[in-house]
Design an enzyme around this catalytic site. Structure first.
Site, PDB file in Angstrom:
ATOM      1  N   SER B 125       0.906  -0.960   0.093  1.00  0.00           N
ATOM      2  CA  SER B 125      -0.097  -0.233  -0.078  1.00  0.00           C
ATOM      3  C   SER B 125       0.761   1.277  -0.048  1.00  0.00           C
ATOM      4  CB  SER B 125      -0.913  -0.102   1.200  1.00  0.00           C
ATOM      5  OG  SER B 125      -1.561   1.103   1.382  1.00  0.00           O
ATOM      6  N   TYR B 153      -0.956  -0.381  10.127  1.00  0.00           N
ATOM      7  CA  TYR B 153      -1.562  -0.685   8.631  1.00  0.00           C
ATOM      8  C   TYR B 153      -0.269  -0.666   7.834  1.00  0.00           C
ATOM      9  CZ  TYR B 153      -3.621  -1.083   4.135  1.00  0.00           C
ATOM     10  OH  TYR B 153      -4.205  -1.683   2.845  1.00  0.00           O
ATOM     11  N   LYS B 157       2.558  -3.506   6.188  1.00  0.00           N
ATOM     12  CA  LYS B 157       2.836  -3.735   4.880  1.00  0.00           C
ATOM     13  C   LYS B 157       4.036  -3.818   4.172  1.00  0.00           C
ATOM     14  CE  LYS B 157      -1.647  -3.839   3.290  1.00  0.00           C
ATOM     15  NZ  LYS B 157      -2.089  -5.142   2.381  1.00  0.00           N
TER      16      LYS B 157
END
Lengths: 335, 335
Positions: B125, B153, B157
């Site tokens: 991402s 998050y 990633k």
């Protein structure tokens, strides 16, 4: 205050513990206890200090207990070395990744139980850098060079840097990752690190033994002394968060030298007969690993904390001789 | 060939499976089976395809079985979203870090049992990027911008990118990480992602509903369509390793737009009355997260693979309307 030093029986770890005991304080607070957590037993002088508590055994099985025990700070140095991790993938995962995660989980559990976050200094490594087909390695790696690890060791160090940064952001720990340059001259015998020869080509000739250099003498690398490394770790521990500057890892200072410059320094310090004990015999495995490493480094954030590299590699050799003059067996590679 | 799509019941995952089924082949080989591994059931048209096998349940409990089962390739899209991970740290660790690690461990076990490595496309991402006190975020993030995640998050990633790169280096998997830009316009209801409003401010007005924009209209962000995202994932899967270019992650293409430009495009496509349904009401939590995000991105490596961004955001809005014209309930936010 109460500290833990993982890997505190190792070369850098033991020197760090010795320096902390000699200072007696950290951040202006008296050091009452240092727990050395290591697979091996520490040197006798450390174990004999009433402030030292020794916990010997695999770290992964030890860190879970930390969720029930208060520490003001942790120096997390324990690590399998690069060559070991290349040879044994599971060892690297367990020793360098899973152990750090378990340590972070335990420190977080303390915070969630209502305690203040522990300060954590993590010994990352210049091995996070490397060339990738998509991006070349610059001549000198800086604090902001894009890491592209070429070994499992470097990968796990980088991964732990980012986990620690996120734990820090969440307030679960006050973490600071410092990338250690390659420490030379290490006493004792060669270890499993692919970088072991950087010490061997100085230590063995000084002890009257032949040494084999597995790479060309044009190979350049960022080296540092154990003194500067210990200084760096303590300075990073004591820095305010503002002075540390962000959550990303910083480089510790290095002396950028070629193998030829190292041997020139050896000759300047100890004479041509000592230098002549180094023989070149290329080892493709080691040369291949080293080819993916940085040829030199800068350390701007460390400089802002007042940290400076040694002036030259000859100084590092003289330090090594001074440090081990009282222990001539070390110079013979028998320690 | 046999493929797995984790998160294959999600918005992007279902579109990817639908595209794969429509193609019928990948790398010139017929697709005989696609296993959809997801917590939720996939859309009925996918489940009805004889080539599709649905495995519903937590992925962490599913991936262990993969060490005994042959897959030619895996698209690993399953993920808890950014807002969820900020609210529930353990959920993020389990869903986005531990699950990927377990997947990698299982794929490695296959190789160590003598099988060929599976090809793995990982949906990373643009959230890996962010500003740190030690390094500013550039106006446009490129393939080689230094990642500095500002969320768990984004951290997970980035960590998975590097684990996959190292597994790839060791030959345990043929891994390719592609950084997805923020996909808009998503149909259905808002989800837990902090980026959810980028879809909401288009989708709700088109469905005749009011939408709240939680950030200023000067906020800029790299957006993309689901079509371009699915194209990107398939292209990255089919690329040779040489064409992919290294082991580091690449950016997928983006249209860099401000919220104001998005609303201008909405007005151009659907008229001023539709635009007038967007109301600005600042949400400090969301604005704070978004402030750490990239304002735009470039995608040079993806361009070398032939991938291009949509020409403008109005095109993305028209695609959304076309895709959902047959399902007017989607335009009403009821799907």
């Amino acid at each position: 205050m109460k500290l833990m030093v993982t890997g505190g029986a190792g070369f850098v770890g033991a020197r760090l513990v010795r320096a902390l005991l000699a200072r007696g304080e950290l951040q202006g607070r008296a050091i009452e206890r240092i727990v050395i957590a290591d697979q091996a037993a520490p040197p006798a002088d450390l174990a004999a200090d009433v402030r030292v508590e020794v916990r010997t055994g695999p770290l992964l099985s030890q860190v879970g207990a930390l969720k029930d025990e208060a520490f003001d700070g942790v120096f997390h140095l324990a690590s399998a070395v690069s060559g070991e991790c290349e040879a044994d993938f599971d060892l690297g995962l367990r020793s360098n990744l899973d152990t750090t995660r378990a340590l972070l989980d335990a420190l977080r559990a303390r915070v969630e139980a209502g305690h203040a976050p522990a300060r954590l200094v993590f010994s990352s490594s210049v091995a996070v850098f490397g060339p990738d087909a998509s991006v070349p390695l610059p001549a000198l790696v800086t604090d902001t060079t894009l890491p592209a690890p070429q070994t499992s060791y470097g990968t796990h160090k980088l991964v732990c840097e980012h986990l620690i940064a996120d734990w820090t952001r969440k307030g679960f720990v006050d973490g600071r990752s410092a990338r250690l340059m390659t420490v030379a001259v290490r006493p004792g015998r060669p270890n499993g690190a692919a970088s072991s020869f950087f010490s061997g080509i100085i230590r063995e000739p000084l002890a009257g033994e032949e040494a084999i250099c597995p790479v060309d003498d044009t190979v350049s690398h960022p080296l540092t002394s154990v003194r500067a490394t210990v200084d760096g770790l303590i300075t990073v521990y004591e820095a305010s968060r503002e002075a540390f500057g962000g959550r990303l890892a910083l480089n510790l200072p290095a002396v950028n030298v070629t193998v030829r410059q190292m041997l020139d320094a050896l000759e300047a310090v100890a004479g041509p007969a000592v230098r002549a004990r180094v023989r070149f015999e290329r080892d493709e495995r080691i040369a291949g690993i080293v080819a993916g490493w940085s040829r030199g480094a800068t350390a701007e954030r460390a400089a802002a904390l007042g940290l400076r590299p040694e002036p030259d590699f000859a100084t590092i050799i003289r330090q090594y001789i001074d440090d081990h003059a009282a222990h001539p067996t070390a110079l013979r590679g028998l320690q």
